[in-house]
Design a protein around this motif. Structure first.
Motif, PDB file in Angstrom:
ATOM      1  N   ILE A  52       0.847  -1.195   0.000  1.00  0.00           N
ATOM      2  CA  ILE A  52       0.000   0.000   0.000  1.00  0.00           C
ATOM      3  C   ILE A  52       0.884   1.248   0.000  1.00  0.00           C
ATOM      4  CG2 ILE A  52      -1.809   1.249   1.251  1.00  0.00           C
ATOM      5  CD1 ILE A  52      -2.634  -1.504   2.429  1.00  0.00           C
ATOM      6  N   ALA A  53       0.784   2.025  -1.065  1.00  0.00           N
ATOM      7  CA  ALA A  53       1.647   3.196  -1.254  1.00  0.00           C
ATOM      8  C   ALA A  53       1.522   4.184  -0.097  1.00  0.00           C
ATOM      9  CB  ALA A  53       1.321   3.885  -2.582  1.00  0.00           C
ATOM     10  N   SER A  54       0.324   4.439   0.384  1.00  0.00           N
ATOM     11  CA  SER A  54       0.153   5.399   1.483  1.00  0.00           C
ATOM     12  C   SER A  54       0.815   4.903   2.766  1.00  0.00           C
ATOM     13  CB  SER A  54      -1.328   5.705   1.724  1.00  0.00           C
ATOM     14  OG  SER A  54      -2.026   4.531   2.088  1.00  0.00           O
ATOM     15  N   GLN A  55       0.837   3.591   2.983  1.00  0.00           N
ATOM     16  CA  GLN A  55       1.506   3.028   4.158  1.00  0.00           C
ATOM     17  C   GLN A  55       3.026   3.165   4.035  1.00  0.00           C
ATOM     18  OE1 GLN A  55      -0.169   0.976   7.101  1.00  0.00           O
ATOM     19  NE2 GLN A  55      -1.222   2.821   6.438  1.00  0.00           N
ATOM     20  N   ARG A  56       3.547   2.970   2.824  1.00  0.00           N
ATOM     21  CA  ARG A  56       4.986   3.159   2.609  1.00  0.00           C
ATOM     22  C   ARG A  56       5.357   4.631   2.831  1.00  0.00           C
ATOM     23  NH1 ARG A  56       3.768  -0.002  -1.791  1.00  0.00           N
ATOM     24  NH2 ARG A  56       4.241   1.657  -3.295  1.00  0.00           N
ATOM     25  N   LEU A  57       4.521   5.537   2.366  1.00  0.00           N
ATOM     26  CA  LEU A  57       4.771   6.965   2.595  1.00  0.00           C
ATOM     27  C   LEU A  57       4.722   7.295   4.089  1.00  0.00           C
ATOM     28  CD1 LEU A  57       2.783   8.584  -0.348  1.00  0.00           C
ATOM     29  CD2 LEU A  57       5.265   8.554  -0.037  1.00  0.00           C
ATOM     30  N   PHE A  58       3.806   6.669   4.800  1.00  0.00           N
ATOM     31  CA  PHE A  58       3.709   6.842   6.251  1.00  0.00           C
ATOM     32  C   PHE A  58       5.029   6.443   6.923  1.00  0.00           C
ATOM     33  CE2 PHE A  58       2.655   4.453  10.241  1.00  0.00           C
ATOM     34  CZ  PHE A  58       2.361   5.541  11.049  1.00  0.00           C
ATOM     35  N   VAL A  59       5.544   5.267   6.556  1.00  0.00           N
ATOM     36  CA  VAL A  59       6.816   4.806   7.128  1.00  0.00           C
ATOM     37  C   VAL A  59       7.941   5.764   6.758  1.00  0.00           C
ATOM     38  CG1 VAL A  59       8.536   2.946   7.173  1.00  0.00           C
ATOM     39  CG2 VAL A  59       6.093   2.383   7.138  1.00  0.00           C
ATOM     40  N   GLU A  60       8.022   6.141   5.500  1.00  0.00           N
ATOM     41  CA  GLU A  60       9.080   7.055   5.047  1.00  0.00           C
ATOM     42  C   GLU A  60       9.012   8.397   5.775  1.00  0.00           C
ATOM     43  OE1 GLU A  60      11.648   6.270   3.441  1.00  0.00           O
ATOM     44  OE2 GLU A  60      11.135   4.518   2.256  1.00  0.00           O
ATOM     45  N   SER A  61       7.802   8.891   6.041  1.00  0.00           N
ATOM     46  CA  SER A  61       7.693  10.172   6.752  1.00  0.00           C
ATOM     47  C   SER A  61       8.184  10.056   8.189  1.00  0.00           C
ATOM     48  CB  SER A  61       6.254  10.698   6.709  1.00  0.00           C
ATOM     49  OG  SER A  61       5.386   9.902   7.492  1.00  0.00           O
ATOM     50  N   ILE A  62       7.921   8.933   8.832  1.00  0.00           N
ATOM     51  CA  ILE A  62       8.425   8.710  10.192  1.00  0.00           C
ATOM     52  C   ILE A  62       9.947   8.622  10.170  1.00  0.00           C
ATOM     53  CG2 ILE A  62       8.543   7.013  12.071  1.00  0.00           C
ATOM     54  CD1 ILE A  62       5.532   6.516  11.510  1.00  0.00           C
ATOM     55  N   LEU A  63      10.480   7.883   9.207  1.00  0.00           N
ATOM     56  CA  LEU A  63      11.930   7.752   9.101  1.00  0.00           C
ATOM     57  C   LEU A  63      12.580   9.105   8.851  1.00  0.00           C
ATOM     58  CD1 LEU A  63      12.204   4.470   6.990  1.00  0.00           C
ATOM     59  CD2 LEU A  63      12.344   4.736   9.487  1.00  0.00           C
ATOM     60  N   ALA A  64      12.020   9.895   7.961  1.00  0.00           N
ATOM     61  CA  ALA A  64      12.569  11.223   7.663  1.00  0.00           C
ATOM     62  C   ALA A  64      12.528  12.134   8.891  1.00  0.00           C
ATOM     63  CB  ALA A  64      11.804  11.858   6.507  1.00  0.00           C
ATOM     64  N   HIS A  65      11.475  12.019   9.682  1.00  0.00           N
ATOM     65  CA  HIS A  65      11.323  12.832  10.891  1.00  0.00           C
ATOM     66  C   HIS A  65      12.409  12.529  11.912  1.00  0.00           C
ATOM     67  CE1 HIS A  65       9.133  15.074  13.985  1.00  0.00           C
ATOM     68  NE2 HIS A  65       9.318  14.045  14.790  1.00  0.00           N
ATOM     69  N   TRP A  66      12.750  11.242  12.051  1.00  0.00           N
ATOM     70  CA  TRP A  66      13.669  10.827  13.111  1.00  0.00           C
ATOM     71  C   TRP A  66      15.112  10.664  12.670  1.00  0.00           C
ATOM     72  CZ3 TRP A  66      12.857  10.845  18.163  1.00  0.00           C
ATOM     73  CH2 TRP A  66      11.541  10.904  18.606  1.00  0.00           C
ATOM     74  N   ARG A  67      15.365  10.572  11.394  1.00  0.00           N
ATOM     75  CA  ARG A  67      16.738  10.385  10.938  1.00  0.00           C
ATOM     76  C   ARG A  67      17.517  11.690  11.012  1.00  0.00           C
ATOM     77  NH1 ARG A  67      15.768   5.992   6.107  1.00  0.00           N
ATOM     78  NH2 ARG A  67      15.865   4.181   7.462  1.00  0.00           N
ATOM     79  N   PRO A  68      18.857  11.611  10.960  1.00  0.00           N
ATOM     80  CA  PRO A  68      19.668  12.831  10.988  1.00  0.00           C
ATOM     81  C   PRO A  68      19.192  13.820   9.925  1.00  0.00           C
ATOM     82  CG  PRO A  68      21.074  10.906  11.148  1.00  0.00           C
ATOM     83  CD  PRO A  68      19.678  10.404  10.853  1.00  0.00           C
ATOM     84  N   GLY A  69      19.057  15.081  10.340  1.00  0.00           N
ATOM     85  CA  GLY A  69      18.547  16.110   9.448  1.00  0.00           C
ATOM     86  C   GLY A  69      17.049  16.290   9.559  1.00  0.00           C
ATOM     87  N   GLY A  70      16.356  15.305  10.136  1.00  0.00           N
ATOM     88  CA  GLY A  70      14.912  15.411  10.345  1.00  0.00           C
ATOM     89  C   GLY A  70      14.624  16.227  11.593  1.00  0.00           C
ATOM     90  N   VAL A  71      13.368  16.567  11.784  1.00  0.00           N
ATOM     91  CA  VAL A  71      12.951  17.403  12.916  1.00  0.00           C
ATOM     92  C   VAL A  71      13.416  16.824  14.247  1.00  0.00           C
ATOM     93  CG1 VAL A  71      10.943  18.315  14.146  1.00  0.00           C
ATOM     94  CG2 VAL A  71      10.967  18.311  11.648  1.00  0.00           C
ATOM     95  N   ALA A  72      13.249  15.524  14.437  1.00  0.00           N
ATOM     96  CA  ALA A  72      13.597  14.893  15.718  1.00  0.00           C
ATOM     97  C   ALA A  72      14.948  14.189  15.690  1.00  0.00           C
ATOM     98  CB  ALA A  72      12.508  13.911  16.118  1.00  0.00           C
ATOM     99  N   GLY A  73      15.632  14.236  14.565  1.00  0.00           N
ATOM    100  CA  GLY A  73      16.897  13.516  14.418  1.00  0.00           C
ATOM    101  C   GLY A  73      17.935  13.861  15.461  1.00  0.00           C
ATOM    102  N   SER A  74      18.026  15.128  15.829  1.00  0.00           N
ATOM    103  CA  SER A  74      19.004  15.525  16.844  1.00  0.00           C
ATOM    104  C   SER A  74      18.409  15.482  18.248  1.00  0.00           C
ATOM    105  CB  SER A  74      19.542  16.919  16.541  1.00  0.00           C
ATOM    106  OG  SER A  74      18.480  17.850  16.562  1.00  0.00           O
ATOM    107  N   TYR A  75      17.096  15.438  18.337  1.00  0.00           N
ATOM    108  CA  TYR A  75      16.422  15.400  19.637  1.00  0.00           C
ATOM    109  C   TYR A  75      16.707  14.095  20.375  1.00  0.00           C
ATOM    110  CZ  TYR A  75      12.618  14.979  22.999  1.00  0.00           C
ATOM    111  OH  TYR A  75      11.888  14.789  24.140  1.00  0.00           O
ATOM    112  N   ASN A  76      16.681  12.973  19.651  1.00  0.00           N
ATOM    113  CA  ASN A  76      16.893  11.668  20.260  1.00  0.00           C
ATOM    114  C   ASN A  76      17.829  10.867  19.361  1.00  0.00           C
ATOM    115  OD1 ASN A  76      16.738   9.026  21.212  1.00  0.00           O
ATOM    116  ND2 ASN A  76      14.597   9.220  21.817  1.00  0.00           N
TER     117      ASN A  76
END
Length: 188
Positions: A52-76
């Motif tokens: 399901i494309a929307s589910q893959r986008l959901f996962v990718e958005s979470i990964l982008a948020h938490w990975r280095p350079g993402g909003v939370a990447g430096s937070y945790n």
């Protein structure tokens, strides 16, 4: 741990409670918690599989948020580090192809499930095979009411189920992954 162990959380093909083959929804906590287990045990890659494309986008958005350079990447930084192990694919065939491309060989498929019976391999024997480093292994983990029978039938190995203390046997996939990976890596 050797770099030849990978895990895949299959959201398709999975059974629903009526025994129908469906695609299950990706859960945010599965992304994070299984990634933390994978990173703790130095699992090479943790794949999340959904068509399901929307589910893959959901996962990718979470990964982008938490990975280095993402909003939370430096937070945790610990969470960011764990999520580096996560890759999202639309099919098991894509996962197998990715491992073949990255490793130069086919991965042996290892099915898991609470109700597997018959010709099973013990965690100790699987741990020994992984430790030899001669092959790559992809541990397949089901969602919903378990992965479809055709996936189990196509696997090279079927891992012995986790046995609890009594008759009840319905662990969350996050708990099952942690137990399985610990047994395959350390055998405790």
């Amino acid at each position: 741990m050797p770099d030849n162990l990978h895990i895949a959380l299959l959201h398709y093909p999975a059974y629903n409670k009526r025994g129908e083959v469906v695609a299950t929804a990706v859960a945010n906590m599965d992304i994070h918690d299984i990634a933390r287990t994978a990173r703790t045990y130095e699992i090479s890659k943790y794949y999340i599989v959904t068509p399901i494309a929307s589910q893959r986008l959901f996962v990718e958005s979470i990964l982008a948020h938490w990975r280095p350079g993402g909003v939370a990447g430096s937070y945790n930084a610990d969470r960011s580090e764990a999520l580096k192990t996560v890759f999202v694919k639309k099919s098991l065939a894509e996962v197998v192809g990715d491992i073949r491309f990255c490793r130069g060989r086919e991965a042996k498929l290892v099915a898991t499930g609470a109700n597997l019976a018959g010709n099973l391999i013990s965690c100790a024997d699987m741990r020994r095979l992984i430790g030899e480093g001669k092959e790559d292994y992809l541990v397949l983990l089901g969602t919903g009411w378990g992965m479809a029978q055709d996936v189990i039938a196509a696997a090279d190995y079927r891992l012995e189920p986790i046995s609890g203390a009594g008759q009840y046997n319905h662990l969350s996939v996050r708990a099952a992954v942690a137990i399985i990976i610990d047994r395959l890596c350390h055998g405790r």
